[in-house]
Design a protein around this motif. Structure first.
Motif, PDB file in Angstrom:
ATOM      1  N   TYR A 257      -4.212   2.837   1.200  1.00  0.00           N
ATOM      2  CA  TYR A 257      -4.263   1.731   0.087  1.00  0.00           C
ATOM      3  C   TYR A 257      -4.074   2.174  -1.132  1.00  0.00           C
ATOM      4  O   TYR A 257      -4.178   3.463  -1.719  1.00  0.00           O
TER       5      TYR A 257
ATOM      6  N   LYS B 265      -2.238   5.756  -1.441  1.00  0.00           N
ATOM      7  CA  LYS B 265      -3.264   7.026  -1.114  1.00  0.00           C
ATOM      8  C   LYS B 265      -3.815   6.756   0.347  1.00  0.00           C
ATOM      9  O   LYS B 265      -3.736   5.595   0.794  1.00  0.00           O
TER      10      LYS B 265
ATOM     11  N   HIS C  66     -14.741   4.337   5.702  1.00  0.00           N
ATOM     12  CA  HIS C  66     -14.379   3.760   4.245  1.00  0.00           C
ATOM     13  C   HIS C  66     -14.485   2.036   4.278  1.00  0.00           C
ATOM     14  O   HIS C  66     -14.355   1.345   5.156  1.00  0.00           O
TER      15      HIS C  66
ATOM     16  N   TYR D 166     -12.854  -0.222   2.853  1.00  0.00           N
ATOM     17  CA  TYR D 166     -11.670  -0.968   3.207  1.00  0.00           C
ATOM     18  C   TYR D 166     -11.353  -1.027   4.750  1.00  0.00           C
ATOM     19  O   TYR D 166     -10.785  -1.959   5.187  1.00  0.00           O
TER      20      TYR D 166
ATOM     21  N   CYS E 231       1.040  -1.198   0.020  1.00  0.00           N
ATOM     22  CA  CYS E 231      -0.009  -0.018   0.052  1.00  0.00           C
ATOM     23  C   CYS E 231       0.776   1.146   0.141  1.00  0.00           C
ATOM     24  O   CYS E 231       0.377   2.328  -0.161  1.00  0.00           O
TER      25      CYS E 231
ATOM     26  N   CYS F 159     -11.662   4.701  -8.082  1.00  0.00           N
ATOM     27  CA  CYS F 159     -11.520   4.413  -6.619  1.00  0.00           C
ATOM     28  C   CYS F 159     -10.560   3.158  -6.866  1.00  0.00           C
ATOM     29  O   CYS F 159     -10.896   2.403  -7.484  1.00  0.00           O
TER      30      CYS F 159
ATOM     31  N   LEU G  36      -9.787  13.131  -1.170  1.00  0.00           N
ATOM     32  CA  LEU G  36      -9.998  12.715   0.362  1.00  0.00           C
ATOM     33  C   LEU G  36     -11.034  14.185   0.706  1.00  0.00           C
ATOM     34  O   LEU G  36     -10.403  15.402   0.774  1.00  0.00           O
TER      35      LEU G  36
ATOM     36  N   VAL H 193      -6.935   6.619   2.433  1.00  0.00           N
ATOM     37  CA  VAL H 193      -8.227   6.384   2.203  1.00  0.00           C
ATOM     38  C   VAL H 193      -9.134   6.807   3.350  1.00  0.00           C
ATOM     39  O   VAL H 193     -10.314   7.070   3.310  1.00  0.00           O
ATOM     40  N   GLU H 194      -8.625   6.841   4.640  1.00  0.00           N
ATOM     41  CA  GLU H 194      -9.174   7.309   5.751  1.00  0.00           C
ATOM     42  C   GLU H 194      -8.126   8.065   6.766  1.00  0.00           C
ATOM     43  O   GLU H 194      -7.268   7.370   7.066  1.00  0.00           O
TER      44      GLU H 194
ATOM     45  N   ARG I   7     -11.666   9.004   1.888  1.00  0.00           N
ATOM     46  CA  ARG I   7     -11.723   8.799   0.221  1.00  0.00           C
ATOM     47  C   ARG I   7     -12.917   8.032  -0.299  1.00  0.00           C
ATOM     48  O   ARG I   7     -12.321   6.780  -0.733  1.00  0.00           O
ATOM     49  N   CYS I   8     -14.119   8.240  -0.348  1.00  0.00           N
ATOM     50  CA  CYS I   8     -15.009   7.365  -0.933  1.00  0.00           C
ATOM     51  C   CYS I   8     -16.386   8.181  -1.238  1.00  0.00           C
ATOM     52  O   CYS I   8     -16.677   9.051  -0.677  1.00  0.00           O
TER      53      CYS I   8
ATOM     54  N   CYS J   5     -14.040  -4.042  -3.763  1.00  0.00           N
ATOM     55  CA  CYS J   5     -15.214  -3.405  -2.928  1.00  0.00           C
ATOM     56  C   CYS J   5     -16.682  -4.003  -2.875  1.00  0.00           C
ATOM     57  O   CYS J   5     -17.052  -4.156  -4.081  1.00  0.00           O
TER      58      CYS J   5
END
Length: 344
Positions: free
Chosen positions: A242, A245, A261, A263, A49, A298, A319, A247-248, A329-330, A304
């Motif tokens: 992830y 990047k 998120h 993930y 990641c 994404c 984000l 993502v949260e 980031r979703c 997902c």
């Protein structure tokens, strides 16, 4: 949001790209983070990641043909004001960054057996760091080396100073690696999965040691791991990565009690827990995609379970702030603002 005087290091739109014959490998693809003074930032995610490459970018030790872009500001306290220096603008082989590397920012590497030189004693390697950053007196450097080994709980430190890495157990090597990283009292300690190869008893001792040293020396810690159980124990704030990047990002309590998120939720659902109904743990199907020539959308789209065709795979996802201090980031998460920035 952290006040500027609480921040010791800030990363702005940092990218680490490897230009290969096959294309551009985007190991880290635009991350924004702030590290607070005396606090621990946990960085978590699966292998691949970009966690370790992020730490290499901080120390300016990204191997060729990797190129680092963006801004990494290190803030120093002095004379009543903050003095900031952009690490990316420094020569990776220059004197200034060599003074920072090991002096102000130190790192506990993932595998001590590979990080230590096999042909030099533990004492020689710890003394080298001390002679470079603290004193030029070899007798004083030896005394400080013995003292730091004793401080990290190494038995018979005088004897260990004359031993080679292969003569030490895994736990001893990890303690020696921590001792070398702490030998010059760094302001920031990067711990890159420091307990991966250790048994659970030694792991607990190492984690307690890092927490004690952070409390006593007011050191900021960047703790990199794939183990959310360790993150819960060690971190004040958490960044979930992830595919290069973030993502949260939020504080540790919010992450565990209100993850947003998909993930992050999948990672948490894969952790065994006392009292949970007896059933198979959730697994995330597939693997992290190879970060080269990626399609739009994404990065987690292909794995997902909540992905929506025509929504999540159309354009890159920014984000955004889903709640105060909670960045996600979703596109499927309701947000309070649309500013694509992380603020610890």
């Amino acid at each position: 949001m952290a006040r500027q005087d609480e921040v010791i290091l800030e990363m702005k739109d940092v990218k680490v790209h490897f230009h290969l014959d096959e294309g551009v490998l985007k190991a880290v693809d635009g991350i924004d983070l702030r590290i607070k003074r005396g606090k621990t930032l946990g960085i978590v995610g699966e292998s691949g990641c970009g966690k370790s490459v992020t730490s290499q970018a901080l120390l300016r030790i990204v191997p060729k043909p990797g190129e680092v872009e963006g801004e990494i500001m290190l803030y120093r306290s002095g004379k009543g004001k903050e003095e900031g220096i952009d690490l990316i603008q420094l020569d990776p082989r220059g004197k200034e960054v060599r003074d920072i590397r090991g002096g102000e920012i130190a790192m506990i590497f993932q595998e001590p057996m590979k990080a230590f030189s096999p042909i030099h004693t533990i004492g020689n390697q710890i003394m080298e760091a001390i002679l470079l950053h603290a004193t030029q007196d070899k007798e004083e450097a030896y005394r400080l080396g013995v003292e730091i080994l004793r401080k990290v709980g190494m038995s018979n430190p005088e004897q260990r100073m004359g031993e080679y890495p292969h003569q030490l157990s895994g736990g001893m090597r990890q303690r020696a690696m921590i001792a070398m990283a702490l030998s010059c009292n760094p302001s920031i300690l990067i711990a890159d999965e420091p307990t991966t190869a250790l048994d659970v008893t030694v792991q607990a001792q190492v984690l307690q040691l890092i927490n004690d040293l952070k409390a006593n020396n007011e050191t900021s810690v960047i703790f990199i791991t794939h183990d959310l159980g360790v993150i819960a124990e060690m971190s004040d704030d958490v960044a979930v990565m992830y595919l290069g990047k973030v993502v949260e990002y939020t504080d540790v309590d919010t992450l565990f009690h209100g993850p947003k998120h998909p993930y992050t939720r999948a990672l948490l659902n894969s952790i065994p827990a006392i009292g949970r109904e007896t059933k198979r743990l959730e697994s995330i199907e597939g693997t992290v995609p190879f970060p080269m020539n990626l399609p739009k959308g994404c990065g987690f789209y292909s794995r997902c379970k909540q992905a929506v065709d025509g929504v999540c795979n159309i354009a890159d996802v920014p984000l955004v702030e889903a709640a105060e201090g909670h960045y996600v980031r979703c596109l499927l998460v309701k947000t309070e603002s649309t500013e694509p920035e992380v603020r610890a």
